[in-house]
Design an enzyme around this catalytic site. Structure first.
Site, PDB file in Angstrom:
ATOM      1  N   TYR A 246       0.770  -1.113  -0.165  1.00  0.00           N
ATOM      2  CA  TYR A 246      -0.075  -0.195   0.218  1.00  0.00           C
ATOM      3  C   TYR A 246       0.826   1.125  -0.090  1.00  0.00           C
ATOM      4  O   TYR A 246       0.341   2.471   0.251  1.00  0.00           O
ATOM      5  CB  TYR A 246      -0.927   0.272   1.233  1.00  0.00           C
ATOM      6  CG  TYR A 246      -2.097  -1.142   1.151  1.00  0.00           C
ATOM      7  CD1 TYR A 246      -2.279  -1.876  -0.015  1.00  0.00           C
ATOM      8  CD2 TYR A 246      -2.945  -1.105   2.207  1.00  0.00           C
ATOM      9  CE1 TYR A 246      -3.288  -2.950   0.018  1.00  0.00           C
ATOM     10  CE2 TYR A 246      -4.107  -2.013   2.035  1.00  0.00           C
ATOM     11  CZ  TYR A 246      -4.172  -2.834   1.143  1.00  0.00           C
ATOM     12  OH  TYR A 246      -5.203  -3.696   1.023  1.00  0.00           O
TER      13      TYR A 246
ATOM     14  N   LYS B  26       4.312 -14.463   5.339  1.00  0.00           N
ATOM     15  CA  LYS B  26       4.612 -15.316   4.222  1.00  0.00           C
ATOM     16  C   LYS B  26       6.018 -15.222   3.777  1.00  0.00           C
ATOM     17  O   LYS B  26       6.529 -15.200   2.808  1.00  0.00           O
ATOM     18  CB  LYS B  26       3.691 -15.027   3.036  1.00  0.00           C
ATOM     19  CG  LYS B  26       3.550 -16.081   1.786  1.00  0.00           C
ATOM     20  CD  LYS B  26       2.917 -17.154   2.222  1.00  0.00           C
ATOM     21  CE  LYS B  26       2.851 -18.232   1.155  1.00  0.00           C
ATOM     22  NZ  LYS B  26       2.356 -19.428   1.395  1.00  0.00           N
TER      23      LYS B  26
ATOM     24  N   ASP C 299      -1.467 -17.831   4.801  1.00  0.00           N
ATOM     25  CA  ASP C 299      -2.505 -18.613   4.127  1.00  0.00           C
ATOM     26  C   ASP C 299      -3.090 -19.854   4.859  1.00  0.00           C
ATOM     27  O   ASP C 299      -4.401 -20.244   4.924  1.00  0.00           O
ATOM     28  CB  ASP C 299      -2.061 -19.308   2.802  1.00  0.00           C
ATOM     29  CG  ASP C 299      -0.629 -19.811   2.894  1.00  0.00           C
ATOM     30  OD1 ASP C 299       0.140 -19.499   3.991  1.00  0.00           O
ATOM     31  OD2 ASP C 299      -0.126 -20.366   1.874  1.00  0.00           O
TER      32      ASP C 299
ATOM     33  N   ASP D 136      -5.222  -6.579   6.287  1.00  0.00           N
ATOM     34  CA  ASP D 136      -6.560  -6.128   5.483  1.00  0.00           C
ATOM     35  C   ASP D 136      -7.624  -7.174   5.197  1.00  0.00           C
ATOM     36  O   ASP D 136      -8.637  -7.224   5.365  1.00  0.00           O
ATOM     37  CB  ASP D 136      -6.233  -5.150   4.465  1.00  0.00           C
ATOM     38  CG  ASP D 136      -7.384  -4.407   3.720  1.00  0.00           C
ATOM     39  OD1 ASP D 136      -8.609  -4.473   4.287  1.00  0.00           O
ATOM     40  OD2 ASP D 136      -7.134  -3.874   2.827  1.00  0.00           O
TER      41      ASP D 136
ATOM     42  N   ASP E 201     -10.970  -9.207   7.148  1.00  0.00           N
ATOM     43  CA  ASP E 201     -12.267  -9.083   6.388  1.00  0.00           C
ATOM     44  C   ASP E 201     -12.648 -10.598   6.509  1.00  0.00           C
ATOM     45  O   ASP E 201     -13.977 -10.749   6.513  1.00  0.00           O
ATOM     46  CB  ASP E 201     -12.103  -8.770   5.004  1.00  0.00           C
ATOM     47  CG  ASP E 201     -12.145  -7.163   4.823  1.00  0.00           C
ATOM     48  OD1 ASP E 201     -12.130  -6.231   6.052  1.00  0.00           O
ATOM     49  OD2 ASP E 201     -12.149  -6.686   3.732  1.00  0.00           O
TER      50      ASP E 201
END
Length: 326
Positions: A119, A166, A198, A222, A226
């Site tokens: 971002y 990750k 993951d 983020d 969600d």
């Protein structure tokens, strides 16, 4: 001294849920509210999604309450987070009694790095066939997040926190993030465990009680928060706080919800709990707890908005919360 709170409703249902939260803040404290504009409608009118005046207000106020922005979201929320020098996004994901949650045992908090990662805004279109995105990870930002996480778990008497990353694939960037966070925690005597992001997505759905506080890079925080919203009943229930060294910005996680905007049926719960987080940030812990208790009581007993299976309006739910605060 009366604290100054900048209020930015933004677009869509932001114009409905932010006034609801302001009415709750007015019921429990004496604050100076300054309303400001940002979002799609402002850009259409002025050519700027985030006017300089709004940016400066957020940069100088004690706290800011923001609703949502539509197509201009990246042009609004990212600079607003910069205005308050927010280095961490705090996103609780909790299932409430009375809500038909997929995993009613869920009670998580995501601490998301808020300044860099993918971002950071370094994107390029190099040809008709090729675009690139540069991911930025610094030791200093990762350590600052880790220090906050250590203080957060200590203040709330958690045993420690999980680090989602990750690093097995993104060895330089997520590897740097992981190493910096774990090193700070070790120096502070705070326990950590690591989980690949993951794998976390699978494990949290199967058994969310495996996790309490989860520290993540920007994009992972983020997406994974969600995902957790789906476990507790939807985005209409998730608040968030963007914390900086001297000021902060509070916002619901949901967007503008254009399909219901203007109908008066938006769920104000996430915005009102964001306001509770704002109260606690300003040192009004008792008032923040009262607001949380009132929201939880209404979620348990009703009335409920259509997203939670009811037929109540935004005003109905807000008034029910206010009644519990009397």
């Amino acid at each position: 001294m009366t604290e100054e709170i900048v209020v930015i409703p933004g677009d869509g249902i932001g114009k409905e849920v932010v006034p609801a939260a302001v009415s709750v803040l007015e019921a429990v404290g004496d604050f100076e509210f300054v309303e400001a504009d940002a979002g799609d409608a402002v850009k259409e009118e002025t050519g700027e999604a985030l006017p300089e005046e709004t940016y400066e207000l957020a940069a100088s106020a004690d706290a800011t309450l923001f609703g949502a922005a539509g197509e201009t979201a990246a042009d609004v929320i990212l600079p607003l987070r910069t205005a308050v020098d927010s280095f961490v996004n705090v996103r609780p994901a909790k299932a409430y009694p009375g809500v038909d949650a997929l995993r009613p045992e869920t009670d998580l908090v995501f601490l998301r790095e808020n300044t860099e990662g993918v971002y950071s805004g370094h994107e390029d279109r190099l040809s008709e066939d090729l675009s690139t995105l540069t991911r930025v990870v610094t030791t200093s930002a990762s350590e600052r997040l880790a220090e906050f996480a250590c203080d957060y778990v200590a203040d709330r008497e958690y045993d420690g926190f999980s680090v989602a990353h990750k690093a097995n694939v993104m060895r330089e960037t997520d590897g740097r993030f992981r190493d910096a966070v774990v090193s700070v925690a070790e120096d502070r005597g705070v326990e950590t465990d690591e989980v690949l992001m993951d794998a976390f997505a699978t494990r949290v759905c199967l058994d969310p009680t495996q996790f309490d506080v989860v520290v993540c890079p920007n994009l992972a925080g983020d997406v994974l928060s969600d995902l957790a919203a789906g476990l507790v009943g939807g985005l209409g229930l998730l608040p968030s706080a963007n914390i900086g060294p001297e000021r902060a910005l509070f916002e619901p996680v949901h967007g503008t919800a254009p399909d219901i905007a203007g109908e008066g049926v938006a769920n104000p719960s996430a915005t009102i709990v964001s306001a509770a987080m704002l109260l606690e940030y300003l040192g009004y812990d008792g008032e923040g707890r009262r607001v949380r208790d009132a929201v939880e009581g209404v979620l348990a007993d009703g009335p409920r908005t259509p997203d939670l299976g009811g037929d109540a309006s935004t005003e109905d739910v807000t008034n029910a919360v206010l009644d519990r605060l009397d």
